[in-house]
Design an enzyme around this catalytic site. Structure first.
Site, PDB file in Angstrom:
ATOM      1  N   ARG A  80      54.144  14.476   9.699  1.00 42.07           N
ATOM      2  CA  ARG A  80      53.754  15.974  10.275  1.00 42.07           C
ATOM      3  C   ARG A  80      54.402  16.023  11.819  1.00 42.07           C
ATOM      4  NH1 ARG A  80      49.895  19.927   9.270  1.00 42.07           N
ATOM      5  NH2 ARG A  80      49.258  21.070  11.216  1.00 42.07           N
ATOM      6  N   HIS A  84      56.908  18.775  13.027  1.00 42.00           N
ATOM      7  CA  HIS A  84      56.698  19.656  14.036  1.00 42.00           C
ATOM      8  C   HIS A  84      57.677  19.506  15.201  1.00 42.00           C
ATOM      9  CE1 HIS A  84      52.691  21.552  13.025  1.00 42.00           C
ATOM     10  NE2 HIS A  84      53.200  21.282  11.772  1.00 42.00           N
ATOM     11  N   ASP A  85      57.728  18.171  15.626  1.00 43.38           N
ATOM     12  CA  ASP A  85      58.672  17.909  16.638  1.00 43.38           C
ATOM     13  C   ASP A  85      60.201  18.561  16.543  1.00 43.38           C
ATOM     14  OD1 ASP A  85      58.918  16.978  19.295  1.00 43.38           O
ATOM     15  OD2 ASP A  85      59.869  15.060  18.476  1.00 43.38           O
ATOM     16  N   SER A  88      60.562  22.459  17.235  1.00 43.35           N
ATOM     17  CA  SER A  88      60.451  22.717  18.417  1.00 43.35           C
ATOM     18  C   SER A  88      61.652  22.741  19.250  1.00 43.35           C
ATOM     19  CB  SER A  88      59.327  21.782  19.156  1.00 43.35           C
ATOM     20  OG  SER A  88      58.097  21.835  18.630  1.00 43.35           O
ATOM     21  N   GLU A  96      53.979  20.891  24.330  1.00 42.79           N
ATOM     22  CA  GLU A  96      53.529  21.824  23.642  1.00 42.79           C
ATOM     23  C   GLU A  96      52.306  21.536  22.582  1.00 42.79           C
ATOM     24  OE1 GLU A  96      57.521  21.627  21.900  1.00 42.79           O
ATOM     25  OE2 GLU A  96      57.789  23.450  22.109  1.00 42.79           O
ATOM     26  N   ASN A 102      50.383  23.816  16.146  1.00 39.54           N
ATOM     27  CA  ASN A 102      50.019  22.348  16.537  1.00 39.54           C
ATOM     28  C   ASN A 102      48.512  21.785  16.985  1.00 39.54           C
ATOM     29  OD1 ASN A 102      52.563  21.796  16.369  1.00 39.54           O
ATOM     30  ND2 ASN A 102      53.215  21.833  18.377  1.00 39.54           N
ATOM     31  N   PRO A 171      56.376  27.010  11.666  1.00 39.09           N
ATOM     32  CA  PRO A 171      55.999  27.862  10.676  1.00 39.09           C
ATOM     33  C   PRO A 171      54.287  27.751  10.633  1.00 39.09           C
ATOM     34  CG  PRO A 171      57.636  26.445   9.704  1.00 39.09           C
ATOM     35  CD  PRO A 171      57.441  25.938  11.126  1.00 39.09           C
ATOM     36  N   HIS A 201      53.483  17.854   2.181  1.00 41.21           N
ATOM     37  CA  HIS A 201      52.021  18.291   1.884  1.00 41.21           C
ATOM     38  C   HIS A 201      51.379  17.213   0.806  1.00 41.21           C
ATOM     39  CE1 HIS A 201      51.545  21.989   4.333  1.00 41.21           C
ATOM     40  NE2 HIS A 201      51.835  20.759   5.155  1.00 41.21           N
ATOM     41  N   ASP A 250      46.518  17.429  -0.968  1.00 41.86           N
ATOM     42  CA  ASP A 250      46.790  17.378  -2.429  1.00 41.86           C
ATOM     43  C   ASP A 250      45.561  16.714  -2.973  1.00 41.86           C
ATOM     44  OD1 ASP A 250      47.628  16.187  -4.944  1.00 41.86           O
ATOM     45  OD2 ASP A 250      49.472  15.167  -4.265  1.00 41.86           O
ATOM     46  N   THR A 253      46.489  13.709  -6.133  1.00 38.68           N
ATOM     47  CA  THR A 253      46.973  12.104  -5.781  1.00 38.68           C
ATOM     48  C   THR A 253      46.924  12.128  -4.341  1.00 38.68           C
ATOM     49  OG1 THR A 253      49.383  12.783  -6.024  1.00 38.68           O
ATOM     50  CG2 THR A 253      48.190  11.816  -7.724  1.00 38.68           C
ATOM     51  N   ASP A 258      54.009  11.906  -4.036  1.00 38.64           N
ATOM     52  CA  ASP A 258      54.811  12.503  -5.356  1.00 38.64           C
ATOM     53  C   ASP A 258      55.020  13.895  -5.596  1.00 38.64           C
ATOM     54  OD1 ASP A 258      52.078  13.165  -5.959  1.00 38.64           O
ATOM     55  OD2 ASP A 258      51.814  11.381  -7.038  1.00 38.64           O
TER      56      ASP A 258
END
Length: 332
Positions: A80, A84-85, A88, A96, A102, A171, A201, A250, A253, A258
């Site tokens: 993540r 996110h980086d 930017s 930030e 964030n 996003p 995710h 998730d 799992t 996966d």
């Protein structure tokens, strides 16, 4: 995805500035190996540190593996952080970490600091924090059972950050498909890339306030949670948005990278609105969700390609920027 050009997300410290930079490349992963298509004259290379710091990938993998073994959630956090980086865009010097998507969501800085410290002992002043983030994200996926793809290296660390542009470009977890496609297109990524990267995710967690509105769904809403999943989430977030609890992204799992994330969407078990709309909205994104739900190999291939493309957004290279001594600070 709510969860990643001159990058500016290293927020662990109050003077944090952009570090992630992306590579201009397309990597096609094939069963027989990797077919690599690089623009002519690209300054980024798959073997950039072979002579200057040959153990860089081994060191990064060791630190990431240890961190994930100690806390499985860290794999999703590092992935993540890179995402996110990468979303930017550099601008004025302004950390930030307060950017809306964030806020209270990015973590893992201590692991990146540990990697940087180990590399500074091995090869001082050579490996950029931007390259560390790219490698750590790849290794987080790999140690969680996902694909291990080659990573181009040679980024430099940028000197600036812009919170306003982070708010604009990252996003959001309440985005619909149109919003998501536009956000990714804004940085040169396709709808296919977006759906594949959303599969990040498959690992990680989200706080209750990011999906609390979904706990009281509109029966007419095609993105509404399934009743059984909604009941489970009510137990995990008894106070709704006021709950500070963490919930697995998730449900199937939990710590395995996966394609179960996509199978969950088929039965309205997408935790975030921005997850579920990928399937609940008729069109190309639904077709891709169906494809990835049926084929883990198709997902792994497209995810690898998209990660390399996501790493290709105007990186500082050569004499641009700097190689930071500490990832949370620009060098004096």
């Amino acid at each position: 995805m709510s969860t990643f050009t001159g990058r500016s997300l290293f927020h662990a410290h109050p003077k944090s500035l952009p570090v992630c930079t992306l590579l201009i490349a397309v990597l096609l992963i094939q069963k027989a190996g990797a077919a690599r298509f690089l623009p002519e004259g690209s300054p980024l290379q798959f073997h950039f540190y072979d002579k200057s710091c040959p153990n860089v990938e081994k060191i990064v993998r060791q630190v990431v593996s240890s961190a994930v073994a100690s806390e499985a959630r860290m794999a999703g956090s590092l992935l993540r952080l890179h995402f996110h980086d990468c979303f930017s865009i550099a601008g004025v010097i302004e950390g930030e970490q307060e950017a809306l998507p964030n806020a209270n969501s990015v973590r893992g800085f201590e692991v990146v600091d540990a990697i940087k410290a180990a590399l500074e002992q091995e090869c001082p002043g050579i490996v950029s924090c931007a390259d560390i983030l790219a490698l750590a994200a790849r290794d987080s996926v790999a140690v969680s059972g996902g694909p291990s793809y080659p990573v181009q290296l040679g980024r430099r660390d940028s000197l600036t950050a812009n919170r306003e542009l982070a708010n604009k470009n990252l996003p959001g977890f309440n985005f619909n498909v149109t919003d998501l496609v536009a956000a990714f297109a804004n940085v040169g990524l396709s709808a296919r890339d977006m759906v594949a990267l959303s599969g990040g995710h498959s690992i990680g967690k989200a706080r209750c306030n990011t999906f609390a509105a979904r706990l009281t769904p509109d029966p007419q809403d095609p993105t509404a949670l399934s009743s059984s999943y909604s009941s489970l989430l009510h137990q995990q977030c008894p106070a709704g948005a006021a709950s500070d609890a963490l919930v697995d992204l998730d449900v199937t799992t939990l710590i395995q990278f996966d394609n179960a994330y996509y199978s969950n969407l088929l039965s309205n078990r997408g935790l975030l609105h921005s997850d579920q709309v990928l399937y609940s909205t008729p069109g190309a994104t639904r077709d891709l969700v169906n494809l990835y739900a049926q084929s883990n190999s198709a997902f792994a291939k497209d995810f690898s390609v998209a990660m390399l493309k996501m790493g290709s957004i105007t990186p500082p290279t050569g004499s641009e920027g700097q190689v930071r001594n500490q990832c949370g600070y620009v060098n004096a």
